[in-house]
Design a protein around this motif. Structure first.
Motif, PDB file in Angstrom:
ATOM      1  N   UNK A  22     -13.207   7.205  19.127  1.00 52.48           N
ATOM      2  CA  UNK A  22     -12.885   5.844  19.559  1.00 52.48           C
ATOM      3  C   UNK A  22     -12.437   5.810  21.013  1.00 52.48           C
ATOM      4  N   UNK A  23     -12.747   4.703  21.643  1.00 53.63           N
ATOM      5  CA  UNK A  23     -12.407   4.517  23.049  1.00 53.63           C
ATOM      6  C   UNK A  23     -11.905   3.095  23.257  1.00 53.63           C
ATOM      7  N   UNK A  24     -10.752   2.974  23.884  1.00 54.50           N
ATOM      8  CA  UNK A  24     -10.186   1.666  24.213  1.00 54.50           C
ATOM      9  C   UNK A  24     -10.145   1.553  25.736  1.00 54.50           C
ATOM     10  N   UNK A  25     -10.997   0.702  26.315  1.00 55.46           N
ATOM     11  CA  UNK A  25     -11.080   0.634  27.783  1.00 55.46           C
ATOM     12  C   UNK A  25      -9.868  -0.051  28.389  1.00 55.46           C
ATOM     13  N   UNK A  26      -9.792   0.028  29.694  1.00 52.15           N
ATOM     14  CA  UNK A  26      -8.743  -0.678  30.416  1.00 52.15           C
ATOM     15  C   UNK A  26      -8.960  -2.181  30.209  1.00 52.15           C
ATOM     16  N   UNK A  29     -11.863  -4.552  31.644  1.00 52.38           N
ATOM     17  CA  UNK A  29     -13.053  -3.768  31.983  1.00 52.38           C
ATOM     18  C   UNK A  29     -14.138  -4.123  30.985  1.00 52.38           C
ATOM     19  N   UNK A  30     -15.338  -4.407  31.501  1.00 50.51           N
ATOM     20  CA  UNK A  30     -16.392  -4.900  30.631  1.00 50.51           C
ATOM     21  C   UNK A  30     -17.476  -3.860  30.336  1.00 50.51           C
ATOM     22  N   UNK A  31     -17.363  -2.690  30.928  1.00 49.93           N
ATOM     23  CA  UNK A  31     -18.379  -1.655  30.746  1.00 49.93           C
ATOM     24  C   UNK A  31     -17.732  -0.369  30.256  1.00 49.93           C
ATOM     25  N   UNK A  32     -18.342   0.236  29.257  1.00 51.46           N
ATOM     26  CA  UNK A  32     -17.866   1.495  28.689  1.00 51.46           C
ATOM     27  C   UNK A  32     -18.985   2.523  28.750  1.00 51.46           C
ATOM     28  N   UNK A  41     -19.446  23.034  32.029  1.00 49.80           N
ATOM     29  CA  UNK A  41     -20.562  22.159  32.435  1.00 49.80           C
ATOM     30  C   UNK A  41     -20.041  20.870  33.078  1.00 49.80           C
ATOM     31  N   UNK A  42     -20.933  20.178  33.761  1.00 51.61           N
ATOM     32  CA  UNK A  42     -20.570  18.866  34.266  1.00 51.61           C
ATOM     33  C   UNK A  42     -20.771  17.830  33.161  1.00 51.61           C
ATOM     34  N   UNK A  43     -20.061  16.728  33.241  1.00 53.86           N
ATOM     35  CA  UNK A  43     -20.221  15.688  32.210  1.00 53.86           C
ATOM     36  C   UNK A  43     -21.649  15.139  32.194  1.00 53.86           C
ATOM     37  N   UNK A  44     -22.195  15.019  30.996  1.00 49.31           N
ATOM     38  CA  UNK A  44     -23.544  14.491  30.822  1.00 49.31           C
ATOM     39  C   UNK A  44     -23.464  13.116  30.180  1.00 49.31           C
ATOM     40  N   UNK A  45     -24.145  12.162  30.769  1.00 55.61           N
ATOM     41  CA  UNK A  45     -24.103  10.785  30.289  1.00 55.61           C
ATOM     42  C   UNK A  45     -24.812  10.652  28.944  1.00 55.61           C
ATOM     43  N   UNK A  46     -24.150   9.967  28.021  1.00 56.75           N
ATOM     44  CA  UNK A  46     -24.749   9.733  26.700  1.00 56.75           C
ATOM     45  C   UNK A  46     -25.262   8.308  26.562  1.00 56.75           C
ATOM     46  N   UNK A  47     -24.354   7.333  26.756  1.00 55.63           N
ATOM     47  CA  UNK A  47     -24.714   5.947  26.497  1.00 55.63           C
ATOM     48  C   UNK A  47     -23.674   5.035  27.148  1.00 55.63           C
ATOM     49  N   UNK A  48     -24.071   3.796  27.442  1.00 56.28           N
ATOM     50  CA  UNK A  48     -23.117   2.850  28.006  1.00 56.28           C
ATOM     51  C   UNK A  48     -23.336   1.465  27.412  1.00 56.28           C
ATOM     52  N   UNK A  49     -22.282   0.662  27.502  1.00 54.78           N
ATOM     53  CA  UNK A  49     -22.308  -0.706  26.995  1.00 54.78           C
ATOM     54  C   UNK A  49     -21.714  -1.640  28.034  1.00 54.78           C
ATOM     55  N   UNK A  50     -22.360  -2.794  28.181  1.00 51.51           N
ATOM     56  CA  UNK A  50     -21.841  -3.842  29.059  1.00 51.51           C
ATOM     57  C   UNK A  50     -21.743  -5.114  28.236  1.00 51.51           C
ATOM     58  N   UNK A  51     -20.568  -5.669  28.185  1.00 57.56           N
ATOM     59  CA  UNK A  51     -20.348  -6.896  27.410  1.00 57.56           C
ATOM     60  C   UNK A  51     -20.911  -6.759  25.991  1.00 57.56           C
ATOM     61  N   UNK A  72     -13.872  -5.090  22.882  1.00 56.00           N
ATOM     62  CA  UNK A  72     -14.364  -4.182  23.918  1.00 56.00           C
ATOM     63  C   UNK A  72     -14.124  -2.708  23.637  1.00 56.00           C
ATOM     64  N   UNK A  73     -13.450  -2.363  22.538  1.00 54.09           N
ATOM     65  CA  UNK A  73     -13.346  -0.948  22.261  1.00 54.09           C
ATOM     66  C   UNK A  73     -14.702  -0.436  21.782  1.00 54.09           C
ATOM     67  N   UNK A  74     -14.910   0.847  21.923  1.00 58.06           N
ATOM     68  CA  UNK A  74     -16.198   1.431  21.573  1.00 58.06           C
ATOM     69  C   UNK A  74     -15.988   2.611  20.635  1.00 58.06           C
ATOM     70  N   UNK A  75     -16.978   2.845  19.809  1.00 60.76           N
ATOM     71  CA  UNK A  75     -16.942   3.986  18.902  1.00 60.76           C
ATOM     72  C   UNK A  75     -18.244   4.773  19.012  1.00 60.76           C
ATOM     73  N   UNK A  76     -18.097   6.088  19.036  1.00 59.78           N
ATOM     74  CA  UNK A  76     -19.242   7.000  19.057  1.00 59.78           C
ATOM     75  C   UNK A  76     -19.293   7.681  17.696  1.00 59.78           C
ATOM     76  N   UNK A  77     -20.359   7.442  16.978  1.00 62.62           N
ATOM     77  CA  UNK A  77     -20.539   8.022  15.655  1.00 62.62           C
ATOM     78  C   UNK A  77     -21.522   9.178  15.718  1.00 62.62           C
ATOM     79  N   UNK A  78     -21.096  10.299  15.172  1.00 66.27           N
ATOM     80  CA  UNK A  78     -21.912  11.516  15.253  1.00 66.27           C
ATOM     81  C   UNK A  78     -22.126  12.041  13.835  1.00 66.27           C
ATOM     82  N   UNK A  79     -23.370  12.135  13.422  1.00 60.39           N
ATOM     83  CA  UNK A  79     -23.659  12.587  12.068  1.00 60.39           C
ATOM     84  C   UNK A  79     -24.392  13.931  12.091  1.00 60.39           C
ATOM     85  N   UNK A  80     -24.440  14.552  10.913  1.00 57.79           N
ATOM     86  CA  UNK A  80     -25.112  15.861  10.777  1.00 57.79           C
ATOM     87  C   UNK A  80     -24.706  16.804  11.901  1.00 57.79           C
ATOM     88  N   UNK A  81     -23.413  16.955  12.078  1.00 55.50           N
ATOM     89  CA  UNK A  81     -22.889  17.721  13.197  1.00 55.50           C
ATOM     90  C   UNK A  81     -23.429  19.145  13.218  1.00 55.50           C
TER      91      UNK A  81
END
Lengths: 113, 111
Positions: A22-26, A29-32, A41-51, A72-81
């Motif tokens: 889970x992520x709770x933005x500032x 802030x409208x983009x996560x 490693x360097x951070x690799x972009x996965x996905x983003x949301x705007x509004x 505006x909070x976001x959740x990243x769901x990961x299955x079959x880890x």
């Protein structure tokens, strides 16, 4: 000042299990953004949301999904880890109105065993 | 294909010295160039950022130099301190698109 809040801080899961980050933005802030960072490693972009709409998609496996909710909070769901999913997962938030500033959360360390 | 190339991979500097990290980018549409500092197990923290309409920006001991024609930018840390020992990432983005990170530089400052 309020920062980006991520939970949980640490998570241990077994192979083939499911995890939700889970992520709770500032406030106002409208983009996560979600990033994955493997060891050394360097951070690799996965996905983003705007509004609450998906705005961009990077190297996110089909086993992963994400959404942004009405508060505006976001959740990243990961299955079959898989063992290779073990990494630090960061969320960042931003808004155009403050000169492109991105703020990162402290991350969730996911360990798949 | 690494869109933002960063060097060196690691850097050892004596206390009081100058640390210099360089980055080069390909996409001329990028208009935001931040530098992040990251300590082990922590999230990247914004140090300083620059837009392409200026060639240099200074904040305390940290300076970004930007060369638009060469598509390069660099971070200078003056009077480096042991507390500066961390991994530094340059990044670039267009508007509020995703940040593209460099591969990181591990800085060690010895007393």
């Amino acid at each position: 000042a309020a920062g980006v809040i991520q939970s949980p801080r640490h998570l241990i899961k077994e192979k083939r299990e499911t995890a939700t980050l889970k992520c709770y933005p500032i406030p106002r802030h409208d983009t996560v953004y979600w990033y994955q960072q493997g060891p050394g490693q360097d951070p690799q972009f996965l996905i983003s949301f705007y509004e609450k709409m998906q705005s961009d998609k990077g190297s996110i496996p089909d086993r992963f999904s994400a959404q942004q909710f009405s508060d505006y909070h976001s959740e990243l769901n990961m299955s079959s880890l898989e063992l290779g999913d073990s990494a630090l997962y960061f969320c960042a938030s931003s808004t155009l109105s403050i000169n492109y500033g991105y703020t990162f959360g402290s991350g969730t360390r996911l360990t798949v065993v | 294909q690494q869109q933002v190339k960063q060097s060196p991979q690691s850097l050892i500097v004596q206390k009081g010295g100058i640390s210099i990290i360089n980055c080069a980018y390909e996409n001329t549409a990028f208009d935001y160039f931040p530098w992040y500092q990251q300590f082990p197990g922590k999230g990247p923290a914004l140090l300083i950022a620059i837009r392409p309409d200026v060639s240099e920006k200074k904040e305390g001991r940290f300076t970004i130099s930007f060369n638009k024609s060469a598509k390069q930018f660099s971070l200078h840390i003056m009077d480096s301190q042991p507390g500066d020992s961390a991994t530094y990432f340059c990044a670039a983005s267009r508007s509020t698109d995703k940040l593209i990170f460099g591969t990181g530089t591990r800085l060690q400052v010895f007393p």
